[in-house]
Design a protein around this motif. Structure first.
Motif, short mmCIF file in Angstrom:
data_model
loop_
_atom_site.label_atom_id
_atom_site.label_comp_id
_atom_site.label_asym_id
_atom_site.label_seq_id
_atom_site.Cartn_x
_atom_site.Cartn_y
_atom_site.Cartn_z
N SER A 196 0.83 -1.22 0.00
CA SER A 196 0.00 0.00 0.00
C SER A 196 0.86 1.26 0.00
O SER A 196 0.45 2.28 -0.58
N LEU A 230 1.64 2.06 -3.55
CA LEU A 230 0.45 2.55 -4.26
C LEU A 230 0.14 3.99 -3.87
O LEU A 230 -0.14 4.84 -4.74
N ARG A 270 2.25 6.16 -2.69
CA ARG A 270 3.33 6.99 -3.25
C ARG A 270 3.05 7.30 -4.72
O ARG A 270 3.22 8.42 -5.18
N ARG A 271 2.57 6.30 -5.47
CA ARG A 271 2.26 6.54 -6.89
C ARG A 271 1.07 7.48 -7.05
O ARG A 271 1.03 8.26 -8.00
N LEU A 272 0.11 7.40 -6.14
CA LEU A 272 -1.01 8.36 -6.20
C LEU A 272 -0.49 9.79 -6.05
O LEU A 272 -1.04 10.72 -6.64
N SER A 273 0.56 9.95 -5.27
CA SER A 273 1.12 11.30 -5.09
C SER A 273 1.90 11.75 -6.33
O SER A 273 2.18 12.94 -6.48
N ARG A 306 -6.85 15.69 -4.58
CA ARG A 306 -5.83 14.64 -4.44
C ARG A 306 -5.04 14.83 -3.15
O ARG A 306 -4.73 13.85 -2.46
N TRP A 313 -7.35 2.54 -8.19
CA TRP A 313 -7.22 4.00 -8.17
C TRP A 313 -5.91 4.41 -8.84
O TRP A 313 -5.88 5.31 -9.69
N VAL A 314 -4.84 3.72 -8.48
CA VAL A 314 -3.53 4.02 -9.06
C VAL A 314 -3.53 3.68 -10.56
O VAL A 314 -3.01 4.44 -11.39
N ASP A 331 -5.28 6.33 -12.58
CA ASP A 331 -4.39 7.46 -12.87
C ASP A 331 -3.56 7.18 -14.12
O ASP A 331 -3.44 8.03 -15.00
#
Length: 172
Positions: free
Chosen positions: A3, A6, A8-11, A100, A136-137, A140
């Motif tokens: 997690s 994941l 971190r990638r959302l950021s 976000r 979610w990731v 994106d």
């Protein structure tokens, strides 16, 4: 499940999107290919609405109230009804970035999470919190690719009679 990776990638999407969107004119943002696919402006507004009305909301319900029904979503209808392509790109991007940041703060604040908690979707069956976060990731990435495709298509339009095949084929 990783997690932390994941989240971190959302950021990372805001960091990739923000400078890219600064280089796009209002006409470019609203431009739609002959296929009728979404414009960059529609994609950005979709990302903002999905941030609030889909992923964050549904993940919250799955973790805290897995038996409660999810609010319905209809992204295609939202694009028309909410007039995505009539909005201003900078404001739309700012709205996405604000939401976000809220999502990231919320995710980090969750602490230890049981990613196996699941919501029973009437069409898809059980959907775990981990599935939602991973999706979610991936969502994106799909829309970043979609924006890149609009930029590729705009390059062909702007090049006019000069072919862009030297760049390589889009599907390659």
């Amino acid at each position: 499940m990783n997690s932390d990776a994941l989240i971190r990638r959302l950021s990372g999407l805001p960091a990739a999107l923000e400078p890219l969107l600064r280089s796009i004119t209002p006409n470019e943002a609203e431009w739609k290919p002959p296929s009728g696919a979404w414009s960059i402006l529609e994609i950005v507004n979709h990302l903002a609405d999905e941030e609030v009305d889909d992923f964050r909301r549904r993940l919250d319900l799955t973790l805290l109230s897995p038996g409660e029904p999810w609010p319905p979503i209809d992204p295609e209808a939202w694009a028309r009804e909410r007039r995505y392509n009539e909005r201003e790109l900078r404001e739309s991007a700012a709205r996405f970035l604000t939401e976000r940041r809220k999502s990231l703060a919320w995710l980090v604040g969750l602490g230890d999470v049981d990613w196996t908690k699941a919501h029973r979707h009437p069409k898809f069956g059980p959907i775990s919190a981990g599935t939602l976060l991973g999706s979610w990731v991936a969502h994106d990435a799909l829309h970043l690719r979609q924006i890149a495709k609009r930029l590729y298509e705009l390059s062909a339009v702007d090049a006019g009679p000069h072919p862009i095949e030297y760049a390589g084929a889009w599907g390659a």
